[in-house]
Design a protein around this motif. Structure first.
Motif, mmCIF file in Angstrom:
data_model
loop_
_atom_site.group_PDB
_atom_site.id
_atom_site.type_symbol
_atom_site.label_atom_id
_atom_site.label_comp_id
_atom_site.label_asym_id
_atom_site.label_seq_id
_atom_site.Cartn_x
_atom_site.Cartn_y
_atom_site.Cartn_z
ATOM 1 N N TYR A 5 -2.865 11.355 -9.196
ATOM 2 C CA TYR A 5 -3.293 11.521 -7.803
ATOM 3 C C TYR A 5 -4.387 10.534 -7.394
ATOM 4 O O TYR A 5 -4.332 9.994 -6.281
ATOM 5 C CB TYR A 5 -3.753 12.958 -7.562
ATOM 6 N N PRO A 6 -5.393 10.265 -8.233
ATOM 7 C CA PRO A 6 -6.407 9.266 -7.844
ATOM 8 C C PRO A 6 -5.798 7.889 -7.581
ATOM 9 O O PRO A 6 -6.241 7.164 -6.667
ATOM 10 C CB PRO A 6 -7.357 9.227 -9.043
ATOM 11 N N PHE A 7 -4.771 7.525 -8.358
ATOM 12 C CA PHE A 7 -4.099 6.243 -8.122
ATOM 13 C C PHE A 7 -3.362 6.262 -6.783
ATOM 14 O O PHE A 7 -3.340 5.263 -6.062
ATOM 15 C CB PHE A 7 -3.116 5.949 -9.255
ATOM 16 N N HIS A 8 -2.766 7.415 -6.475
ATOM 17 C CA HIS A 8 -2.080 7.542 -5.184
ATOM 18 C C HIS A 8 -3.065 7.379 -4.029
ATOM 19 O O HIS A 8 -2.778 6.672 -3.057
ATOM 20 C CB HIS A 8 -1.400 8.907 -5.085
ATOM 21 N N VAL A 9 -4.216 8.041 -4.121
ATOM 22 C CA VAL A 9 -5.219 7.955 -3.055
ATOM 23 C C VAL A 9 -5.676 6.511 -2.863
ATOM 24 O O VAL A 9 -5.743 6.000 -1.737
ATOM 25 C CB VAL A 9 -6.431 8.858 -3.366
ATOM 26 N N ALA A 10 -5.990 5.837 -3.966
ATOM 27 C CA ALA A 10 -6.443 4.445 -3.886
ATOM 28 C C ALA A 10 -5.374 3.551 -3.277
ATOM 29 O O ALA A 10 -5.656 2.707 -2.407
ATOM 30 C CB ALA A 10 -6.829 3.940 -5.281
ATOM 31 N N SER A 11 -4.127 3.741 -3.724
ATOM 32 C CA SER A 11 -3.030 2.914 -3.222
ATOM 33 C C SER A 11 -2.766 3.179 -1.747
ATOM 34 O O SER A 11 -2.591 2.237 -0.948
ATOM 35 C CB SER A 11 -1.764 3.196 -4.032
ATOM 36 N N ALA A 12 -2.739 4.452 -1.345
ATOM 37 C CA ALA A 12 -2.445 4.801 0.048
ATOM 38 C C ALA A 12 -3.536 4.325 0.995
ATOM 39 O O ALA A 12 -3.258 3.758 2.060
ATOM 40 C CB ALA A 12 -2.258 6.316 0.174
ATOM 41 N N VAL A 13 -4.792 4.543 0.622
ATOM 42 C CA VAL A 13 -5.907 4.118 1.480
ATOM 43 C C VAL A 13 -5.900 2.607 1.663
ATOM 44 O O VAL A 13 -6.065 2.091 2.781
ATOM 45 C CB VAL A 13 -7.252 4.589 0.888
ATOM 46 N N CYS A 14 -5.693 1.887 0.576
ATOM 47 C CA CYS A 14 -5.677 0.425 0.653
ATOM 48 C C CYS A 14 -4.475 -0.076 1.452
ATOM 49 O O CYS A 14 -4.557 -1.099 2.145
ATOM 50 C CB CYS A 14 -5.668 -0.176 -0.750
ATOM 51 N N GLU A 15 -3.356 0.645 1.374
ATOM 52 C CA GLU A 15 -2.181 0.264 2.161
ATOM 53 C C GLU A 15 -2.489 0.342 3.656
ATOM 54 O O GLU A 15 -2.141 -0.566 4.415
ATOM 55 C CB GLU A 15 -1.009 1.177 1.821
ATOM 56 N N TRP A 16 -3.146 1.410 4.079
ATOM 57 C CA TRP A 16 -3.524 1.549 5.483
ATOM 58 C C TRP A 16 -4.506 0.459 5.898
ATOM 59 O O TRP A 16 -4.445 -0.079 7.005
ATOM 60 C CB TRP A 16 -4.126 2.932 5.734
ATOM 61 N N ILE A 17 -5.428 0.117 4.984
ATOM 62 C CA ILE A 17 -6.405 -0.936 5.280
ATOM 63 C C ILE A 17 -5.713 -2.271 5.498
ATOM 64 O O ILE A 17 -6.022 -3.005 6.446
ATOM 65 C CB ILE A 17 -7.448 -1.040 4.143
ATOM 66 N N VAL A 18 -4.761 -2.602 4.624
ATOM 67 C CA VAL A 18 -4.033 -3.867 4.762
ATOM 68 C C VAL A 18 -3.267 -3.903 6.077
ATOM 69 O O VAL A 18 -3.293 -4.906 6.808
ATOM 70 C CB VAL A 18 -3.074 -4.086 3.577
ATOM 71 N N ALA A 19 -2.585 -2.810 6.390
ATOM 72 C CA ALA A 19 -1.778 -2.766 7.612
ATOM 73 C C ALA A 19 -2.631 -2.956 8.856
ATOM 74 O O ALA A 19 -2.284 -3.747 9.753
ATOM 75 C CB ALA A 19 -1.024 -1.431 7.681
#
Length: 233
Positions: free
Chosen positions: A192-206
């Motif tokens: 789950y921590p990896f999911h949170v990091a990946s999802a948050v960064c995905e929104w930041i990039v977008a």
């Protein structure tokens, strides 16, 4: 016939932001995803939000293609008189921008719950090409100074490009450690921590992409792109 490309760029930013936010609101309202930290693709995995996401993303891709081409022609015209930007560099940025828009269309067409492999490849194409595009556009902006953008705009673009680049790597790397495929994530899972990091960064990039295109407003006020029709006798 001439076009106001400043309005086109505003359409691009508005349609892209609306695509993300509207899909998220509908998915949360229908309880298809968790309120916190869903992937962008999670919010468009099920109908009706997937249908709306596909339509609005296609509109954004078309507006993005027009904006990227207009930027290419602007830099091309600027370089004809000043020779500050290499034509080859300008063409490379055009190709990368077009590939990023193609990746958007693939992501919207192939949902992650239907064709995961194709969806993932489209997402990689979108993010990798998009990040490279804004990085090279920063280089173009500095080369074109002071004939093109102001130094403040150049620095803003550089800051956005740095943020997008730094966020891109956790988006991809952490995603490889995410094993859960359900749209409702188990907060107690080891990944789950990896999911949170990946999802948050995905929104930041977008949203970094959206912010970067907003910096084109001042540039697009400096030229008009015309299309002429000539009948052959």
């Amino acid at each position: 016939m001439s076009r106001d490309w400043g309005r086109n760029k505003t359409l691009l930013s508005a349609s892209t932001i609306s695509t993300f936010i509207v899909s998220y609101i509908i998915a949360v309202f229908r309880r298809d995803v968790d309120v916190l930290f869903p992937y962008i693709s999670d919010t468009a995995a099920n109908p009706p939000e997937s249908c709306l996401f596909g339509l609005m993303t296609f509109v954004s891709a078309c507006a993005g293609t027009a904006t990227i081409y207009a930027r290419f022609k602007y830099v091309e015209k600027l370089s004809e008189e000043t020779m500050v930007v290499s034509p080859c560099l300008n063409r490379i940025t055009l190709v990368l921008g077009m590939l990023s828009c193609l990746g958007m269309c693939v992501v919207a067409t192939f949902q992650e719950t239907a064709v995961m492999v194709v969806h993932g490849l489209g997402a990689l194409l979108f993010f990798i090409s998009g990040v490279l595009y804004i990085i090279l556009q920063c280089v173009v902006s500095y080369y074109a100074y002071p004939y093109g953008s102001s130094m403040i705009v150049c620095r803003v673009r550089l800051a956005v490009a740095v943020i997008a680049s730094l966020a891109f790597f956790p988006t991809v790397v952490c995603a490889f450690f995410v094993k859960q495929t359900d749209l409702h994530r188990d907060t107690g899972g080891k990944d789950y921590p990896f999911h949170v990091a990946s999802a948050v960064c995905e929104w930041i990039v977008a949203f970094s992409f959206v912010c970067f295109f907003l910096t084109y407003i001042d540039d697009f006020k400096r030229f008009r792109l015309s299309v002429r029709t000539t009948l052959e006798s």
